[in-house]
Design an enzyme around this catalytic site. Structure first.
Site, PDB file in Angstrom:
ATOM      1  N   GLN A 125       0.815  -1.222   0.000  1.00 37.97           N
ATOM      2  CA  GLN A 125       0.000   0.000   0.000  1.00 37.97           C
ATOM      3  C   GLN A 125       0.845   1.268   0.000  1.00 37.97           C
ATOM      4  O   GLN A 125       0.503   2.254  -0.660  1.00 37.97           O
ATOM      5  CB  GLN A 125      -0.934   0.008   1.212  1.00 37.97           C
ATOM      6  CG  GLN A 125      -2.190  -0.823   1.024  1.00 37.97           C
ATOM      7  CD  GLN A 125      -3.105  -0.734   2.227  1.00 37.97           C
ATOM      8  OE1 GLN A 125      -2.690  -0.344   3.320  1.00 37.97           O
ATOM      9  NE2 GLN A 125      -4.361  -1.105   2.046  1.00 37.97           N
ATOM     10  N   ASP A 128       1.878   2.314  -3.557  1.00 38.27           N
ATOM     11  CA  ASP A 128       0.821   2.316  -4.573  1.00 38.27           C
ATOM     12  C   ASP A 128       0.601   3.715  -5.146  1.00 38.27           C
ATOM     13  O   ASP A 128      -0.191   4.502  -4.634  1.00 38.27           O
ATOM     14  CB  ASP A 128      -0.468   1.777  -3.951  1.00 38.27           C
ATOM     15  CG  ASP A 128      -1.575   1.557  -4.961  1.00 38.27           C
ATOM     16  OD1 ASP A 128      -1.384   1.921  -6.142  1.00 38.27           O
ATOM     17  OD2 ASP A 128      -2.627   1.022  -4.581  1.00 38.27           O
TER      18      ASP A 128
END
Length: 374
Positions: A125, A128
Site C-alpha cells: 500500500q 501504490d
C-alpha cells in the site's frame, strides 16, 4: 550508484522525486543526479536539490551514466537507447496499455519497473502510486465540476429564497471515487454513489453518501479491489439504474476502470441527452476508453447543454502535493531494491517481481507474462 531524475515532458508538471526525497537517497549512500529545472513546475528549484545533496547535470549525462533512472511518464525509445547497458528504468510506463514500449524494453534487453504494476496488497500500500494519484484526481475532479456548474453546490437560505443543494452522482467508489464523495460532501452537495463491489457500500455510507444498489454483480477477490467484467443481464440493469439517477444529477463523476482493459461504458448517449441542461460530467477514465459514450480524451464537449470533460492527467494539476506523494511511494519501493548504496534486485519478493516489467530482456511481472502469452 547514480540515481537520475529527469525533467518530465512539457504537459507533466509533477516530478518523480522532490528535494526532500533526494536527501533520503543520499543518506542511503547513493549519488543523485538531477536534470536542470526538473522540479521547476512543481516549484522545486535546482538550488533546493543541490542543498539536499543532489547534483545538477544535463539530460544526456544522466541518460548515459545513471544506474537507475526515476521518472513518471515513459521515456521515448530513442532515449531508452541512450541509457548505459544494465541501467534500470522506473516510472509509470503504462506497461499493459502500451505494448509497443513494453516490447521494445524486452527486445532491447532492458530492466524496467512500472509503478502502476505494484500489487494491490496490504504490504504494498505504501508504494501504490495509483492510489496516491487517485486521491489527487478525485479531489480535483469535484473542484473542476464545481467551477463548471452554473449553480451552487451547497444549500443556501437567502433573502432571495432558498437554493437547493447540487445533486452529485459518483460512478465507481475506489480511491478516486471515495475522495470525490468526501470532497463533494464537504462542499455541501447531496451525493449518490454507485459501485459494482458490495464491499464499497459501507465506505460510501460512512462518508454520508447514498449508495446506488444494483443486484447481481459478479465480484472477484483476486482482482485487487478493482471491478471485474459483468454479465450482459447485469450490465443492462446497471445502465437502466444509472440512467434513472443520471437524469436527476447536476454533476456526474466517473472513475471506473479495469486494469489492462477498456474502461466500462456506464453513461450512454441516451443518458447524456436526457440530462438537464447545465449539468457536468467529469470522465476520469477518458484516456482508457471513457465511462461516458460521448467523452473525448483531454477535451470538453457539449451536448444539449451538458458539458462532458474527458480528463487525462488531472494529478498534474496539483504538482506539489502530487509529487510529494509520488516520491514517498517511490522511496518505499526503492527500499526493497537499494541496499548499502547498491542496486540489489530480489525477485523472491512478490512486490519486486510484480512491479518488474522485464529484467535483462525477459518478462517478469505475471501480468506482463500473461499479456505476452495471450
Amino acid at each position: 550508484m547514480i540515481i537520475g531524475i529527469l525533467k518530465e515532458p512539457q504537459d507533466e508538471a509533477r516530478v518523480a522525486l522532490l528535494p526532500e526525497a533526494v536527501k533520503t537517497l543520499i543518506s542511503w549512500k547513493t549519488s543523485v543526479w538531477v536534470e536542470s529545472s526538473a522540479g521547476a513546475s512543481a516549484y522545486a528549484s535546482d538550488q533546493w536539490y543541490q542543498e539536499s545533496g543532489g547534483e545538477i547535470h544535463t539530460r544526456k549525462e544522466i541518460l548515459e551514466k545513471a544506474d537507475l533512472i526515476c521518472g513518471i511518464q515513459p521515456l521515448a525509445e530513442a532515449e531508452i537507447g541512450q541509457m548505459k547497458p544494465g541501467a534500470v528504468l522506473m516510472g509509470q510506463l503504462s506497461a499493459l496499455f502500451n505494448p509497443k514500449l513494453t516490447d521494445y524494453l524486452i527486445q532491447s534487453g532492458r530492466t524496467a519497473f512500472s509503478m502502476e504494476l505494484v500489487p494491490r496488497t496490504t504490504r504494498a500500500q505504501a508504494m501504490d502510486v495509483l492510489s496516491s494519484m487517485a486521491t489527487v484526481t478525485g479531489y480535483k475532479a469535484v473542484l473542476m465540476a464545481a467551477n463548471l456548474l452554473p449553480r451552487f453546490f451547497p444549500m443556501f437560505m437567502t433573502a432571495a429564497g432558498s437554493i437547493t443543494p447540487a445533486r452529485v452522482l459518483i460512478l465507481g467508489a475506489g480511491v478516486a471515487g471515495l475522495q470525490a464523495i468526501a470532497t463533494a460532501k464537504r462542499l455541501g452537495a447531496t451525493v449518490y454513489a454507485f459501485d459494482v463491489r458490495q464491499a464499497a457500500k459501507e465506505e460510501v455510507l460512512s462518508l454520508g453518501a447514498k449508495f446506488v444498489d444494483v443486484e447481481g454483480a459478479k465480484e472477484d477477490k483476486s482482482a485487487g479491489g478493482y471491478a471485474v467484467e459483468q454479465s450482459a443481464e447485469y450490465l443492462r440493469k446497471q445502465k437502466d439504474t444509472i440512467h434513472e439517477h443520471a437524469t436527476k444529477a447536476d454533476v456526474i463523476i466517473t472513475t471506473a476502470q479495469i486494469p489492462g482493459r477498456k474502461a466500462p461504458l456506464l453513461v450512454e448517449e441516451r443518458t447524456v441527452r436526457a440530462m438537464k441542461a447545465g449539468a457536468v460530467i467529469i470522465d476520469l477514465a477518458a484516456s482508457s476508453g471513457g465511462n461516458c459514450a460521448l467523452s473525448q480524451p483531454d477535451q470538453t464537449v457539449e451536448v444539449n447543454g451538458v458539458r462532458i470533460v474527458g480528463v487525462g492527467n488531472l494529478a498534474a494539476e496539483m504538482p506539489q502535493d502530487a509529487s510529494k506523494m509520488y516520491g514517498k511511494n517511490y522511496l518505499n519501493f526503492l527500499k526493497l531494491i537499494i541496499h548499502n548504496g547498491e542496486l540489489k534486485l530480489n525477485f523472491e519478493d512478490d512486490i519486486v517481481t510484480g512491479t518488474c516489467v522485464c529484467h535483462e530482456g525477459k518478462p517478469v511481472s505475471p501480468r506482463i507474462v500473461q499479456m505476452k502469452s495471450a
